[in-house]
Design a protein around this motif. Structure first.
Motif, PDB file in Angstrom:
ATOM      1  N   ARG A  43      41.968  43.114  52.027  1.00 21.02           N
ATOM      2  CA  ARG A  43      43.170  42.631  52.709  1.00 21.02           C
ATOM      3  C   ARG A  43      42.903  41.320  53.448  1.00 21.02           C
ATOM      4  O   ARG A  43      43.727  40.408  53.433  1.00 21.02           O
ATOM      5  CB  ARG A  43      43.696  43.695  53.669  1.00 21.02           C
ATOM      6  CG  ARG A  43      44.413  44.818  52.957  1.00 21.02           C
ATOM      7  CD  ARG A  43      44.903  45.887  53.933  1.00 21.02           C
ATOM      8  NE  ARG A  43      45.761  46.844  53.257  1.00 21.02           N
ATOM      9  CZ  ARG A  43      45.324  47.856  52.513  1.00 21.02           C
ATOM     10  NH1 ARG A  43      44.016  48.044  52.351  1.00 21.02           N
ATOM     11  NH2 ARG A  43      46.172  48.681  51.925  1.00 21.02           N
ATOM     12  N   VAL A  44      41.751  41.233  54.099  1.00 17.36           N
ATOM     13  CA  VAL A  44      41.390  40.006  54.812  1.00 17.36           C
ATOM     14  C   VAL A  44      41.304  38.836  53.838  1.00 17.36           C
ATOM     15  O   VAL A  44      41.854  37.762  54.084  1.00 17.36           O
ATOM     16  CB  VAL A  44      40.052  40.183  55.579  1.00 17.36           C
ATOM     17  CG1 VAL A  44      39.532  38.861  56.095  1.00 17.36           C
ATOM     18  CG2 VAL A  44      40.221  41.177  56.720  1.00 17.36           C
ATOM     19  N   VAL A  45      40.620  39.044  52.718  1.00 13.61           N
ATOM     20  CA  VAL A  45      40.461  37.974  51.726  1.00 13.61           C
ATOM     21  C   VAL A  45      41.813  37.615  51.116  1.00 13.61           C
ATOM     22  O   VAL A  45      42.142  36.438  50.962  1.00 13.61           O
ATOM     23  CB  VAL A  45      39.439  38.379  50.641  1.00 13.61           C
ATOM     24  CG1 VAL A  45      39.417  37.377  49.504  1.00 13.61           C
ATOM     25  CG2 VAL A  45      38.045  38.519  51.260  1.00 13.61           C
ATOM     26  N   LEU A  46      42.599  38.610  50.781  1.00 14.00           N
ATOM     27  CA  LEU A  46      43.908  38.366  50.171  1.00 14.00           C
ATOM     28  C   LEU A  46      44.831  37.594  51.122  1.00 14.00           C
ATOM     29  O   LEU A  46      45.571  36.715  50.697  1.00 14.00           O
ATOM     30  CB  LEU A  46      44.542  39.694  49.770  1.00 14.00           C
ATOM     31  CG  LEU A  46      45.723  39.635  48.821  1.00 14.00           C
ATOM     32  CD1 LEU A  46      45.313  39.034  47.480  1.00 14.00           C
ATOM     33  CD2 LEU A  46      46.302  41.019  48.610  1.00 14.00           C
ATOM     34  N   ALA A  74      40.710  40.327  42.918  1.00 11.51           N
ATOM     35  CA  ALA A  74      41.308  39.666  41.746  1.00 11.51           C
ATOM     36  C   ALA A  74      42.501  40.463  41.229  1.00 11.51           C
ATOM     37  O   ALA A  74      43.561  39.891  40.931  1.00 11.51           O
ATOM     38  CB  ALA A  74      40.260  39.496  40.650  1.00 11.51           C
ATOM     39  N   ALA A  75      42.347  41.766  41.132  1.00  6.07           N
ATOM     40  CA  ALA A  75      43.454  42.610  40.662  1.00  6.07           C
ATOM     41  C   ALA A  75      44.614  42.594  41.662  1.00  6.07           C
ATOM     42  O   ALA A  75      45.785  42.553  41.272  1.00  6.07           O
ATOM     43  CB  ALA A  75      42.966  44.040  40.437  1.00  6.07           C
ATOM     44  N   ALA A  76      44.300  42.608  42.962  1.00  2.21           N
ATOM     45  CA  ALA A  76      45.342  42.607  43.988  1.00  2.21           C
ATOM     46  C   ALA A  76      46.116  41.291  44.001  1.00  2.21           C
ATOM     47  O   ALA A  76      47.330  41.288  44.228  1.00  2.21           O
ATOM     48  CB  ALA A  76      44.735  42.888  45.361  1.00  2.21           C
ATOM     49  N   ARG A  77      45.427  40.177  43.760  1.00  2.00           N
ATOM     50  CA  ARG A  77      46.134  38.882  43.699  1.00  2.00           C
ATOM     51  C   ARG A  77      47.163  38.880  42.562  1.00  2.00           C
ATOM     52  O   ARG A  77      48.291  38.435  42.746  1.00  2.00           O
ATOM     53  CB  ARG A  77      45.129  37.744  43.504  1.00  2.00           C
ATOM     54  CG  ARG A  77      44.472  37.314  44.771  1.00  2.00           C
ATOM     55  CD  ARG A  77      43.728  36.001  44.621  1.00  2.00           C
ATOM     56  NE  ARG A  77      43.165  35.632  45.904  1.00  2.00           N
ATOM     57  CZ  ARG A  77      41.884  35.460  46.132  1.00  2.00           C
ATOM     58  NH1 ARG A  77      41.007  35.573  45.169  1.00  2.00           N
ATOM     59  NH2 ARG A  77      41.461  35.138  47.352  1.00  2.00           N
ATOM     60  N   GLY A  84      54.569  41.829  44.640  1.00  2.94           N
ATOM     61  CA  GLY A  84      54.639  41.630  46.084  1.00  2.94           C
ATOM     62  C   GLY A  84      53.491  42.257  46.856  1.00  2.94           C
ATOM     63  O   GLY A  84      52.650  42.960  46.302  1.00  2.94           O
ATOM     64  N   PRO A  85      53.475  42.006  48.172  1.00  2.00           N
ATOM     65  CA  PRO A  85      52.350  42.428  49.009  1.00  2.00           C
ATOM     66  C   PRO A  85      52.198  43.942  49.163  1.00  2.00           C
ATOM     67  O   PRO A  85      51.081  44.436  49.271  1.00  2.00           O
ATOM     68  CB  PRO A  85      52.621  41.758  50.353  1.00  2.00           C
ATOM     69  CG  PRO A  85      54.033  41.341  50.330  1.00  2.00           C
ATOM     70  CD  PRO A  85      54.438  41.192  48.898  1.00  2.00           C
ATOM     71  N   ASP A  86      53.306  44.675  49.190  1.00  2.00           N
ATOM     72  CA  ASP A  86      53.182  46.136  49.316  1.00  2.00           C
ATOM     73  C   ASP A  86      52.477  46.741  48.110  1.00  2.00           C
ATOM     74  O   ASP A  86      51.618  47.618  48.246  1.00  2.00           O
ATOM     75  CB  ASP A  86      54.547  46.787  49.500  1.00  2.00           C
ATOM     76  CG  ASP A  86      55.156  46.495  50.864  1.00  2.00           C
ATOM     77  OD1 ASP A  86      54.406  46.108  51.785  1.00  2.00           O
ATOM     78  OD2 ASP A  86      56.386  46.652  50.998  1.00  2.00           O
TER      79      ASP A  86
END
Length: 115
Positions: A43-46, A74-77, A84-86
């Motif tokens: 979360r911090v990196v994202l 990478a997958a979260a980006r 979206g963020p959620d």
């Protein structure tokens, strides 16, 4: 008799303060610690905050945990761009759980602690 009562309180007998002591601390299992670290740092990196550029050792990660972090971020980006963020947050949590379970399936890190 008062000396006996005082001795009972000082040694924890007879309902004195010793009976209200806090429970002993427990160690966090490695898999759970991995999940917490990966979820937090992903979360911090994202989010791209000031701490997003720390190296993995400053984050308290091993090399293997860092690889999990890089993959999860990478997958979260990609998920964040699509849904979206959620959705990215849910993916972070689920991937951290799966990947850390794989890494700590025997209770210790597969490949050794620094891999």
């Amino acid at each position: 008799m008062p000396a006996v009562a005082l001795l009972a309180v000082l040694t924890g007998c007879g309902g004195g303060p010793a009976e209200t002591a806090a429970p002993a601390p427990h160690a966090t299992p490695p898999k759970e610690l991995c999940e917490r670290l990966i979820s937090h740092w992903a979360r911090v990196v994202l989010d791209g905050g000031k701490q997003a550029n720390l190296d993995y050792q400053a984050m308290g990660l091993s090399g293997g945990q860092n690889q999990i972090l890089l993959d999860v971020v990478a997958a979260a980006r990609a998920e964040q761009q699509r849904l979206g963020p959620d959705a990215a947050g849910k993916l972070i949590d689920s991937q951290a759980t799966v990947r850390c379970a794989e890494r700590y399936r025997s209770g210790t890190p597969t490949g050794g602690p620094w891999q």
